[in-house]
Motif scaffolding. Sequence first.
Motif, PDB file in Angstrom:
ATOM      1  N   ARG A 194     -34.665  14.631  46.461  1.00 54.76           N
ATOM      2  CA  ARG A 194     -36.000  15.277  47.219  1.00 54.76           C
ATOM      3  C   ARG A 194     -36.300  14.648  48.765  1.00 54.76           C
ATOM      4  NH1 ARG A 194     -40.135  17.400  44.045  1.00 54.76           N
ATOM      5  NH2 ARG A 194     -40.654  18.261  46.116  1.00 54.76           N
ATOM      6  N   PRO A 195     -35.101  15.089  49.541  1.00 60.49           N
ATOM      7  CA  PRO A 195     -35.486  14.667  51.034  1.00 60.49           C
ATOM      8  C   PRO A 195     -36.529  15.122  51.383  1.00 60.49           C
ATOM      9  CG  PRO A 195     -33.659  16.284  50.544  1.00 60.49           C
ATOM     10  CD  PRO A 195     -34.059  16.008  49.434  1.00 60.49           C
ATOM     11  N   ASP A 196     -37.341  15.879  51.062  1.00 60.56           N
ATOM     12  CA  ASP A 196     -38.431  16.408  51.699  1.00 60.56           C
ATOM     13  C   ASP A 196     -39.763  15.381  51.152  1.00 60.56           C
ATOM     14  OD1 ASP A 196     -38.171  17.332  48.887  1.00 60.56           O
ATOM     15  OD2 ASP A 196     -40.025  18.269  48.994  1.00 60.56           O
ATOM     16  N   LEU A 197     -39.562  14.691  50.443  1.00 61.13           N
ATOM     17  CA  LEU A 197     -40.553  13.430  50.207  1.00 61.13           C
ATOM     18  C   LEU A 197     -40.189  12.142  50.645  1.00 61.13           C
ATOM     19  CD1 LEU A 197     -41.196  14.549  46.399  1.00 61.13           C
ATOM     20  CD2 LEU A 197     -42.451  15.200  48.388  1.00 61.13           C
ATOM     21  N   GLU A 198     -39.181  12.092  51.197  1.00 63.77           N
ATOM     22  CA  GLU A 198     -38.728  10.568  51.828  1.00 63.77           C
ATOM     23  C   GLU A 198     -39.797  10.138  52.784  1.00 63.77           C
ATOM     24  OE1 GLU A 198     -36.645   8.693  50.687  1.00 63.77           O
ATOM     25  OE2 GLU A 198     -35.036  10.028  49.593  1.00 63.77           O
ATOM     26  N   HIS A 199     -40.445  10.808  53.527  1.00 67.05           N
ATOM     27  CA  HIS A 199     -41.280  10.726  54.601  1.00 67.05           C
ATOM     28  C   HIS A 199     -42.799   9.975  53.647  1.00 67.05           C
ATOM     29  CE1 HIS A 199     -43.786  10.188  58.229  1.00 67.05           C
ATOM     30  NE2 HIS A 199     -44.640  11.015  57.935  1.00 67.05           N
TER      31      HIS A 199
END
Length: 213
Positions: A194-199
């Motif tokens: 889930r690269p979209d949730l790394e931030h």
Amino acid sequence: MIEANFPMKQFFFLAAMLVQSTVVGAADLGTNEPHPFEQPSTAYLQKFARPGEKTFVYERYDARGDLLQREVTPLTKPVQINSATERVINGVIYRLRGLAACPKPKITYKAEEWDCTKAVQDYDDQVYNTRASVVLCKTLVLKSQPGIPDAVSCFALVGAGNGNDPYSVSYDDDSMVFFDMAAIGRNKDGKSLRPDLEHASDLGKQFQSDDAN
């Protein structure tokens, strides 16, 4: 700035809104069109709102990102929170995609040490069963398999839609990661599922560190 007498439960709900860029009073940055991954706008979710009742919207997308199927049904019973990643909606089990529940058994929640699962249930009950009028879950699963929960991302339209409590969008996946209630999964090569949730994960760690101080 959050006032000192701001209710603690509302404070934590607002913290999740901050990381999603949908804080009360802020611009609505979500998409107005069907999308397999992006957060929907309040306007998009309002299309499914029904006076006096809660609504559940389930969208299936194909590999190209096109909307394949949409079901809109009344939310007939409270959403059951089994774990940080498992939701039971209208009697059907769904699992937040690419996440692992409660990487630590105890977490800091409301400035206290909580059992992770109990903290999840306390937080999400406020979102789904108290404040939400519309719940939307999206999946890339084209056809459900018996005994295997669909992998989903879930959102809720929360608020009363007035000047004191304007609509905003709660992103369940994002909140779980932000509060360290769920961890982002990795594939066999160690890459994020889930690269979209790394931030959100990075911001959450800062928030938790500041809260501890």
